[in-house]
Enzyme design. Structure first.
Site, PDB file in Angstrom:
ATOM      1  N   GLU A  88      -1.566   9.317   4.414  1.00 38.78           N
ATOM      2  CA  GLU A  88      -2.609   9.750   5.349  1.00 38.78           C
ATOM      3  C   GLU A  88      -2.918  11.213   5.038  1.00 38.78           C
ATOM      4  O   GLU A  88      -2.032  11.992   4.748  1.00 38.78           O
ATOM      5  CB  GLU A  88      -2.137   9.577   6.790  1.00 38.78           C
ATOM      6  CG  GLU A  88      -2.179   8.121   7.198  1.00 38.78           C
ATOM      7  CD  GLU A  88      -1.711   7.900   8.624  1.00 38.78           C
ATOM      8  OE1 GLU A  88      -1.787   8.823   9.433  1.00 38.78           O
ATOM      9  OE2 GLU A  88      -1.257   6.784   8.909  1.00 38.78           O
TER      10      GLU A  88
ATOM     11  N   GLU B  85       0.860  -1.196   0.000  1.00 40.67           N
ATOM     12  CA  GLU B  85       0.000   0.000   0.000  1.00 40.67           C
ATOM     13  C   GLU B  85       0.894   1.243   0.000  1.00 40.67           C
ATOM     14  O   GLU B  85       1.869   1.308   0.739  1.00 40.67           O
ATOM     15  CB  GLU B  85      -0.860  -0.051   1.279  1.00 40.67           C
ATOM     16  CG  GLU B  85      -1.664   1.184   1.573  1.00 40.67           C
ATOM     17  CD  GLU B  85      -2.673   1.465   0.480  1.00 40.67           C
ATOM     18  OE1 GLU B  85      -2.353   2.277  -0.394  1.00 40.67           O
ATOM     19  OE2 GLU B  85      -3.764   0.875   0.519  1.00 40.67           O
TER      20      GLU B  85
ATOM     21  N   CYS C  46       4.847   5.447   9.272  1.00 43.77           N
ATOM     22  CA  CYS C  46       5.575   4.648   8.271  1.00 43.77           C
ATOM     23  C   CYS C  46       7.062   4.941   8.133  1.00 43.77           C
ATOM     24  O   CYS C  46       7.881   4.041   8.324  1.00 43.77           O
ATOM     25  CB  CYS C  46       4.890   4.797   6.928  1.00 43.77           C
ATOM     26  SG  CYS C  46       3.311   3.956   6.906  1.00 43.77           S
TER      27      CYS C  46
ATOM     28  N   ALA D 190      12.055  21.610   3.646  1.00 50.33           N
ATOM     29  CA  ALA D 190      12.786  21.521   4.919  1.00 50.33           C
ATOM     30  C   ALA D 190      11.804  21.773   6.054  1.00 50.33           C
ATOM     31  O   ALA D 190      10.861  22.549   5.914  1.00 50.33           O
ATOM     32  CB  ALA D 190      13.902  22.538   4.937  1.00 50.33           C
ATOM     33  N   GLY D 191      12.001  21.107   7.176  1.00 48.72           N
ATOM     34  CA  GLY D 191      11.069  21.287   8.294  1.00 48.72           C
ATOM     35  C   GLY D 191      11.583  20.617   9.547  1.00 48.72           C
ATOM     36  O   GLY D 191      12.795  20.498   9.754  1.00 48.72           O
TER      37      GLY D 191
HETATM   38  P1  NAD Z   1      -3.006   0.424  12.461  1.00 50.81           P
HETATM   39  O1  NAD Z   1      -2.181   0.122  13.630  1.00 50.81           O
HETATM   40  O2  NAD Z   1      -3.695   1.746  12.322  1.00 50.81           O
HETATM   41  O3  NAD Z   1      -4.137  -0.701  12.308  1.00 50.81           O
HETATM   42  C1  NAD Z   1      -3.907  -2.071  12.439  1.00 50.81           C
HETATM   43  C2  NAD Z   1      -5.233  -2.752  12.794  1.00 50.81           C
HETATM   44  O4  NAD Z   1      -5.030  -4.162  12.791  1.00 50.81           O
HETATM   45  C3  NAD Z   1      -5.740  -2.396  14.189  1.00 50.81           C
HETATM   46  O5  NAD Z   1      -7.098  -1.993  14.095  1.00 50.81           O
HETATM   47  C4  NAD Z   1      -5.612  -3.713  14.996  1.00 50.81           C
HETATM   48  O6  NAD Z   1      -6.594  -3.855  15.974  1.00 50.81           O
HETATM   49  C5  NAD Z   1      -5.765  -4.725  13.871  1.00 50.81           C
HETATM   50  N1  NAD Z   1      -5.224  -6.047  14.184  1.00 50.81           N
HETATM   51  C6  NAD Z   1      -4.068  -6.383  14.818  1.00 50.81           C
HETATM   52  N2  NAD Z   1      -3.919  -7.716  14.871  1.00 50.81           N
HETATM   53  C7  NAD Z   1      -4.992  -8.257  14.253  1.00 50.81           C
HETATM   54  C8  NAD Z   1      -5.400  -9.578  13.960  1.00 50.81           C
HETATM   55  N3  NAD Z   1      -4.654 -10.624  14.310  1.00 50.81           N
HETATM   56  N4  NAD Z   1      -6.579  -9.759  13.318  1.00 50.81           N
HETATM   57  C9  NAD Z   1      -7.340  -8.704  12.949  1.00 50.81           C
HETATM   58  N5  NAD Z   1      -7.000  -7.427  13.184  1.00 50.81           N
HETATM   59  C10 NAD Z   1      -5.830  -7.205  13.818  1.00 50.81           C
HETATM   60  O7  NAD Z   1      -2.065   0.170  11.181  1.00 50.81           O
HETATM   61  P2  NAD Z   1      -2.052   0.957   9.775  1.00 50.81           P
HETATM   62  O8  NAD Z   1      -1.472   2.312   9.919  1.00 50.81           O
HETATM   63  O9  NAD Z   1      -3.369   0.783   9.089  1.00 50.81           O
HETATM   64  O10 NAD Z   1      -0.939   0.071   8.996  1.00 50.81           O
HETATM   65  C11 NAD Z   1      -1.189  -1.259   8.629  1.00 50.81           C
HETATM   66  C12 NAD Z   1      -0.034  -1.737   7.764  1.00 50.81           C
HETATM   67  O11 NAD Z   1       0.044  -0.968   6.559  1.00 50.81           O
HETATM   68  C13 NAD Z   1       1.342  -1.606   8.425  1.00 50.81           C
HETATM   69  O12 NAD Z   1       2.150  -2.636   7.982  1.00 50.81           O
HETATM   70  C14 NAD Z   1       1.852  -0.275   7.865  1.00 50.81           C
HETATM   71  O13 NAD Z   1       3.271  -0.221   7.865  1.00 50.81           O
HETATM   72  C15 NAD Z   1       1.307  -0.315   6.448  1.00 50.81           C
HETATM   73  N6  NAD Z   1       1.074   0.989   5.826  1.00 50.81           N
HETATM   74  C16 NAD Z   1       0.553   2.030   6.550  1.00 50.81           C
HETATM   75  C17 NAD Z   1       0.311   3.249   5.914  1.00 50.81           C
HETATM   76  C18 NAD Z   1      -0.259   4.430   6.689  1.00 50.81           C
HETATM   77  O14 NAD Z   1      -0.247   5.525   6.137  1.00 50.81           O
HETATM   78  N7  NAD Z   1      -0.751   4.269   7.890  1.00 50.81           N
HETATM   79  C19 NAD Z   1       0.581   3.411   4.551  1.00 50.81           C
HETATM   80  C20 NAD Z   1       1.088   2.326   3.846  1.00 50.81           C
HETATM   81  C21 NAD Z   1       1.323   1.111   4.481  1.00 50.81           C
END
Ligand code: NAD
Length: 452
Positions: A165, A161, A275, A267-268
């Site tokens: 955000e 992904e 992430c 710059a900031g």
């Molecule tokens: P987050 O912590 O906001 O959400 C994770 C969710 O998974 C939580 O609601 C948690 O309760 C749930 N969860 C945990 N264990 C579980 C299980 N066994 N079964 C079902 N649900 C479970 O995480 P996020 O920010 O959405 O990121 C998720 C992944 O995507 C990570 O690997 C992150 O690095 C990646 N990612 C995040 C972004 C971002 O902008 N936040 C962008 C790209 C990729």
């Protein structure tokens, strides 16, 4: 190939929930799964668990149209869908390496649910995981608990992904590209066909790779962007030592070189969020583990750790010791458009100010509640910009929200006790502040800037 109408999404955080509402808005029936029962209950009532433009509207639309439902049952979700996307968190351990326990738990639960299913199912890992995770961990766990062979009775893809955000739903509606890492051709074909249906009205490049290459692409992408930020922050650091120099002009000029591009050259106070910082650290540890060279990424991380503290240093240069003095912190979210405060520079700055005995008053248009939960009575919470700066001796711009850009030197002069501004995000024109006689320091702005 048959049209895929039903998918499940495991893990309803930023990535999972935005993907769920987006797919539902495209007419796909989505079953969202999370282990957090409170979250399931809230989402089922149409209450989003974080702020993101259009999220609340699309969530409620999906529930109303019956395209979106939430459960904590893997069995229900897997037996009623044909593709499962896994979007659980992949945080860091104490030592900086990636913690794959949520991925492993999700894989175990998927395996158990698959055991009871009689038809083919595709599992797609969308979380950020280090190379080798899908092939060696996810595949083996699911095979063990389902007693079914990957590539025959079920398929496996890695589909990283790239959403940002603050513009997650916009990014999902037109991604720059889709990466499909595949265990076997059939798995990749099914996922490619699914995305071709979703994006039938837009041209999106789809790249097919091995599972490990797809895992690496995500890290390379984030590491490159983080490197650009730490690069321009290092240039800013030098600019600050040069009379009449300004990093904003430097960045603008080099950004016009098409090989460099102007993006991610602001710059900031450093990058924050869930992430960049996490992924750079995980990449460093992974590089060490496989005996590759991590030094570039170690430097990127070190530059970023120093950057927020510059706001406090500039504040002290402007007004001296902060003990017992009212300091206004404008902006708490790690960037505009979100209420996410994970790894936000604001937190490091607040901690440092509190350590030095300052009276800290904070304001953010959307992230106040999350900060309140962390700091309670330790901070003063203002309900708007003017209340935040009123009576303060120094104001720090920490997040570049649009509403902060409208504050003029005259407003600071009128409301603050002694106007002194630290522009941590370069949102103001320095000359306006020099002309108005307001004390002003900014990231990447050389000394004696006004005399040039
Ligand atoms: P987050 O912590 O906001 O959400 C994770 C969710 O998974 C939580 O609601 C948690 O309760 C749930 N969860 C945990 N264990 C579980 C299980 N066994 N079964 C079902 N649900 C479970 O995480 P996020 O920010 O959405 O990121 C998720 C992944 O995507 C990570 O690997 C992150 O690095 C990646 N990612 C995040 C972004 C971002 O902008 N936040 C962008 C790209 C990729």
């Amino acid at each position: 190939m048959m049209k895929i109408k039903n998918v499940s999404i495991i893990g309803l955080g930023y990535v999972g929930l935005t993907m769920a509402v987006f797919l539902a808005s495209k007419g796909v029936r989505v079953i969202g799964v999370d282990v957090d029962k409170e979250k399931i209950e809230k989402l089922s009532r149409g209450i989003p668990t974080f702020y993101e433009e259009k999220l609340e509207y699309l969530l409620n639309e999906g529930i109303r149209e019956n395209t979106l439902e939430f459960t904590d049952s893997y069995e229900y979700a897997i037996s009623n869908t044909s593709i499962t996307f896994v979007t659980v968190g992949t945080p860091l351990r104490e030592d900086g390496s990636i913690d794959l326990s949520y991925i492993e738990e999700a894989s175990t639960s998927i395996g158990k649910a698959l055991k009871k299913k009689n038809s083919y199912h595709l599992v797609v890992i969308r979380s950020t995981v280090i190379p080798g995770t899908c092939l060696y961990s996810v595949k083996n766990i699911i095979e063990e608990f389902s007693r079914k062979k990957a590539g025959i009775e079920w398929g496996l893809c890695m589909n990283p992904e790239f959403l940002k955000e603050g513009s997650a739903l916009r990014d999902l509606s037109k991604p720059a590209r889709i990466i499909i890492g595949e265990y076997d051709k059939k798995s990749g074909d099914i996922l490619e066909e699914f995305y071709r249906q979703i994006y039938s009205d837009v041209e999106i490049p789809i790249l097919r790779t091995s599972l490990s290459t797809a895992e690496m692409i995500k890290y390379a992408n984030n590491a490159f962007l983080a490197t650009k930020i730490s690069f321009i922050n290092s240039i800013a650091d030098i600019c600050e030592k040069i009379e009449g120099c300004d990093v904003v002009e430097v960045a603008k000029a080099i950004g016009l070189d098409f090989r460099i591009s102007p993006l991610f050259l602001r710059a900031g106070l450093g990058y924050g969020g869930s992430c960049f910082s996490k992924d750079i650290k995980a990449l460093i540890e992974f590089a060490k583990e496989v005996e590759a060279c991590p030094i570039l990424f170690e430097s990127v991380d070190q530059v970023n750790q120093r950057q927020p503290l510059k706001a406090v240093k500039f504040c002290e240069q402007l007004i001296g010791n902060v003990k017992g003095r009212r300091i206004a912190v404008l902006g708490l979210a790690f960037k505009p458009g979100t209420d996410d405060i994970r790894e936000a520079p604001s937190l490091k700055i607040i901690n440092e100010l509190l350590k030095r005995g300052a009276n800290v008053v904070v304001y953010d248009p959307v992230a106040m509640e999350k900060v309140k939960r962390l700091y309670g009575e330790e901070l003063v919470y203002a309900s708007n910009v003017l209340e935040c700066i009123a009576g303060a001796e120094c104001a720090l711009i920490i997040t570049e929200w649009n509403e902060f850009k409208k504050i003029t030197p005259q407003i600071f002069k009128e409301y603050m006790r002694t106007p002194a501004i630290v522009d941590g995000r370069r949102i103001f024109n320095p000359e306006d502040f020099m002309k108005a006689g307001v004390k002003y320091m900014a990231i990447g702005l050389g000394f004696n800037y006004s005399t040039r």
